[in-house]
Design a protein around this motif. Structure first.
Motif, PDB file in Angstrom:
ATOM      1  N   GLU A  90      -3.304   5.460   5.059  1.00 38.30           N
ATOM      2  CA  GLU A  90      -4.263   5.407   4.017  1.00 38.30           C
ATOM      3  C   GLU A  90      -4.369   3.885   4.114  1.00 38.30           C
ATOM      4  O   GLU A  90      -5.626   3.480   4.387  1.00 38.30           O
ATOM      5  N   GLY A  91      -3.603   3.173   3.465  1.00 37.68           N
ATOM      6  CA  GLY A  91      -3.922   1.572   3.296  1.00 37.68           C
ATOM      7  C   GLY A  91      -4.806   1.360   2.052  1.00 37.68           C
ATOM      8  O   GLY A  91      -5.244   2.260   1.276  1.00 37.68           O
ATOM      9  N   PHE A  92      -5.276   0.118   2.055  1.00 37.81           N
ATOM     10  CA  PHE A  92      -6.166  -0.207   0.835  1.00 37.81           C
ATOM     11  C   PHE A  92      -7.675   0.010   1.284  1.00 37.81           C
ATOM     12  O   PHE A  92      -8.175  -0.938   1.332  1.00 37.81           O
ATOM     13  N   VAL A  93      -8.077   1.248   1.353  1.00 40.18           N
ATOM     14  CA  VAL A  93      -9.228   1.681   1.638  1.00 40.18           C
ATOM     15  C   VAL A  93      -9.877   2.258   0.436  1.00 40.18           C
ATOM     16  O   VAL A  93      -9.081   3.396  -0.117  1.00 40.18           O
TER      17      VAL A  93
ATOM     18  N   GLY B 121       0.338  -6.744   5.283  1.00 42.81           N
ATOM     19  CA  GLY B 121       0.367  -6.071   6.647  1.00 42.81           C
ATOM     20  C   GLY B 121      -0.516  -6.101   7.825  1.00 42.81           C
ATOM     21  O   GLY B 121      -0.640  -5.335   8.588  1.00 42.81           O
ATOM     22  N   ASP B 122      -1.734  -6.834   7.107  1.00 37.06           N
ATOM     23  CA  ASP B 122      -2.885  -7.053   8.163  1.00 37.06           C
ATOM     24  C   ASP B 122      -2.489  -7.283   9.654  1.00 37.06           C
ATOM     25  O   ASP B 122      -1.653  -8.323   9.680  1.00 37.06           O
TER      26      ASP B 122
ATOM     27  N   SER C 292       0.727  -1.192   0.010  1.00 38.96           N
ATOM     28  CA  SER C 292      -0.039   0.087   0.051  1.00 38.96           C
ATOM     29  C   SER C 292       0.957   1.340  -0.033  1.00 38.96           C
ATOM     30  O   SER C 292       0.375   2.283  -0.380  1.00 38.96           O
ATOM     31  N   GLY C 293       1.980   1.026   0.325  1.00 41.28           N
ATOM     32  CA  GLY C 293       2.979   2.279   0.610  1.00 41.28           C
ATOM     33  C   GLY C 293       2.977   2.868   1.901  1.00 41.28           C
ATOM     34  O   GLY C 293       3.517   3.843   2.103  1.00 41.28           O
ATOM     35  N   GLY C 294       2.426   2.050   2.760  1.00 43.96           N
ATOM     36  CA  GLY C 294       2.382   2.351   4.144  1.00 43.96           C
ATOM     37  C   GLY C 294       3.653   1.647   4.922  1.00 43.96           C
ATOM     38  O   GLY C 294       4.013   0.715   4.426  1.00 43.96           O
ATOM     39  N   LEU C 295       3.520   1.813   6.102  1.00 43.91           N
ATOM     40  CA  LEU C 295       4.726   1.215   7.083  1.00 43.91           C
ATOM     41  C   LEU C 295       4.403  -0.218   7.190  1.00 43.91           C
ATOM     42  O   LEU C 295       5.601  -1.058   6.829  1.00 43.91           O
ATOM     43  N   ASP C 296       3.311  -0.819   7.567  1.00 43.52           N
ATOM     44  CA  ASP C 296       3.242  -2.260   7.688  1.00 43.52           C
ATOM     45  C   ASP C 296       3.456  -2.952   6.407  1.00 43.52           C
ATOM     46  O   ASP C 296       4.299  -3.995   6.653  1.00 43.52           O
ATOM     47  N   SER C 297       2.868  -2.852   5.138  1.00 42.73           N
ATOM     48  CA  SER C 297       3.078  -3.639   4.098  1.00 42.73           C
ATOM     49  C   SER C 297       4.442  -3.417   3.653  1.00 42.73           C
ATOM     50  O   SER C 297       5.333  -4.230   3.266  1.00 42.73           O
TER      51      SER C 297
END
Length: 624
Positions: free
Chosen positions: A552-555, A361-362, A261-266
């Motif tokens: 943001e994530g996959f929303v 990254g869930d 997603s471009g966020g921290l977790d993934s």
């Protein structure tokens, strides 16, 4: 990864095949059946490990223990070696499936405690005439059951139970009532009478001789203990647990990829995968055909990470029309009504063309705190203690800092405090969607017995069972037991499996979970910085730009599209004609639409309510 069905009673291959065929998307590679005078088991297999010999149903040496299951056992190699040393004989090459029956032979019902993985399992113990159903610790893999006239029927998805001739379909109005608050059905209820969800960390034993069921809780997250480790030790352990978890989840006999997603977790997951992979990691991101500035940044950030880590990167762009066209299929994937995140469905279309397995990254948000309720927990705790000083305008700068990240929105804190007088279950309830009073106007009083059902009482009851010490961890514990399995893990599983994709979530390794649960809340959100301790732990894995980027994530941008792009769809779905046989008060809905669309600004609370109603109406038309 697979899907399975089963029912007690005399063998009936026709019923078994009908049920199994209804979940073919969970396992398009292979089917398998076992039946005798007492049990019927069916499996659909998505071949990931031991492709040639790992067929299900699986059995032990003497063929008196049989199993079907769905998921992955990440420590199967160690378990297999342990069982071989104890004298067990295996007939498959290196299947993780066969480990299950031998573990059960060796450890009886305690077998499940040996497994590190995601799973739902059905075991038939022929000698004892017992059926054992088991769901993994956190609820990554679903499992539903119904007991009708001493017959137990079970499956990975509700739709298979609906195919059994003994089940007569009826709506569960109590469960449906709660949907309008949570955006999902709260387990163990489902939207159907007499069909239940097995809870995470739960086991059901059904004795065919006694016609009795017994529910056993074999694992529960424990927030009641706090680690004495230093901050540096905590950072070291988080990183080590996560690295080991990613490595375990990279074990596969087929190609794997990752959601990005471009966020921290993934980004952290992909960074670790790249470190331990001998080939380029395939990564996948979701974009939109209509420009939205904050969503465009998702794609740019994902590309940035892909370039740094040299991944083989793919992008999928979806449109508002695609959302409208696919919504019925999405709701069929859940079987229950649902109005939470559904982006996994669209990105999985792309992933299916390249890999069978994708890491994600869930779970990090629920572990390390980034949602609204965890962000509110500490500020509201201090607001209650400092309320008089706040009203007297006598707060010191240090005291004001205790309210971060809401120090510039004190009116919001005051509103929630006055509604709740500091009681967590009340303010948590008040940031959910429809409240009880609203639902009494929204829903048809001839179908709902409002005197008998109350969502606030349900939330209060759930909070009464929490054991966490500090206010933030208490909210995390609540959401871990409700939001995570009932909504987040539901969309991850159902919407990926709709396209025959297995999703593996390294943040949901039970070893990491148990450790992070012991970390004090003030290290999870510190000075208003969400996921503080996770960000500190990952600084050498993820660029600073990504670490500090707003989540943001996959929303999906549904709430933006409601105003224009899908407005006609909304009005058509909620037209008087379509609502004739609905559960709604039609005039209330018309007033809600009028209020939303006459506003110049986009009221996201109203948008969420409208989408919740639209999703339900389509689900209702599909099933009833």
């Amino acid at each position: 990864m697979c899907g399975f069905v089963g029912f007690s009673g005399q063998k009936n291959l026709d019923i078994l095949k009908t049920m199994t065929n209804s979940i073919i998307h969970r396992g398009p590679d292979e089917e398998g059946f076992y039946y005798d005078e007492d049990i019927n088991l069916g499996s659909r297999r998505l071949s990931i490990i031991d492709i040639k010999s790992g067929k299900q149903p699986i059995h032990n040496e003497t063929k008196d223990i049989w199993a079907v299951w769905n998921g992955e056992i990440y420590n199967f190699k160690e378990l297999r070696n342990e069982l071989l040393e104890k004298g067990h004989i295996f007939y498959t090459n290196h299947s993780d499936s066969e480990v299950i029956v031998h573990l059960y032979e060796e450890y009886d019902l305690n077998f499940v405690k040996k497994i590190n993985g995601m799973f739902s399992i059905a075991i038939w113990d022929k000698k004892r005439k017992k059926i054992i159903l088991v769901r993994d610790r956190v609820g990554q893999k679903p499992l539903f059951y119904s007991i009708l006239n001493n017959t137990i029927i079970f499956s990975s998805e509700i739709k298979a139970i609906l195919k059994h001739p003994k089940y007569v379909k009826e709506p569960n109005f109590e469960a449906i009532y709660h949907y309008f608050t949570f955006k999902n059905i709260p387990a163990p209820m489902t939207a159907f009478q007499n069909i239940y969800s097995l809870l995470p960390g739960e086991m059901l034993v059904f004795d065919l001789n006694k016609k009795e069921k017994k529910l056993i809780k074999y694992w529960e997250i424990d927030f009641s203990k706090q680690t004495t480790d230093s901050t540096e030790e905590i950072k070291y352990k988080i990183k080590n647990y996560l690295e080991d978890s990613v490595k375990l989840r990279m074990i596969s006999d087929v190609p794997i990829g990752a959601y990005l997603s471009g966020g921290l977790d993934s980004s952290a997951v992909v960074s670790i995968m790249s470190k331990y992979s001998n080939s380029k990691i395939k990564t996948f991101s979701l974009g939109y055909t209509t420009f939205l500035e904050h969503k465009d940044d998702d794609i740019k950030s994902a590309r940035h990470i892909s370039e740094i880590l040299d991944t083989e990167h793919y992008e999928y762009y979806m449109s508002p029309n695609e959302l409208i066209e696919d919504l019925p299929d999405i709701l069929r994937s859940f079987d229950n009504p649902f109005s939470g995140t559904i982006s996994t469905f669209f990105l999985s279309k792309l992933i299916k063309k390249h890999v069978k397995v994708a890491l994600s990254g869930d779970g990090a948000d629920e572990l390390f705190a980034s949602y609204l309720a965890p962000r509110l927990a500490q500020p509201l705790y201090y607001f209650e203690k400092l309320y008089n000083k706040y009203k007297e305008n006598n707060l010191s700068e240090n005291e004001k800092n205790l309210f971060k990240p809401f120090e510039k929105n004190m009116s919001f804190l005051e509103k929630l405090y006055l509604l709740s007088k500091g009681k967590q279950y009340i303010w948590k309830y008040n940031i959910l969607l429809f409240k009880d009073a609203e639902k009494r106007n929204l829903l048809d009083k001839n179908k709902f017995y409002f005197d008998d059902i109350n969502t606030l009482d349900l939330v209060k009851n759930d909070f009464s069972k929490l054991k966490a010490i500090d206010p933030l961890n208490k909210i995390l514990e609540y959401e871990w037991k409700t939001l995570l399995p009932d909504q987040v893990l539901a969309f991850v599983d159902f919407l990926s499996m709709a396209h025959s994709i297995e999703v593996r979530s390294p943040f949901l390794d039970y070893r990491l979970i148990e450790y992070v649960a012991s970390i004090p809340g003030n290290l999870k959100i510190k000075n208003g910085i969400v996921k503080f301790i996770l960000k500190e732990s990952l600084k050498d894995l993820v660029p600073e730009r990504i670490i500090n980027r707003k989540k943001e994530g996959f929303v999906l941008p549904i709430f933006w599209w409601l105003k224009n792009e899908i407005k006609d769809f909304v009005f058509d779905t909620l037209s008087f004609n379509r609502l004739q046989n609905s559960l709604f008060n039609k005039s209330y809905i018309q007033n809600l639409l009028k209020e939303y669309y006459e506003k110049n600004e986009n009221d996201f609370t109203l948008a969420a309510k409208i989408w919740n109603i639209v999703s339900f109406q389509i689900w209702w038309e599909l099933y009833f």
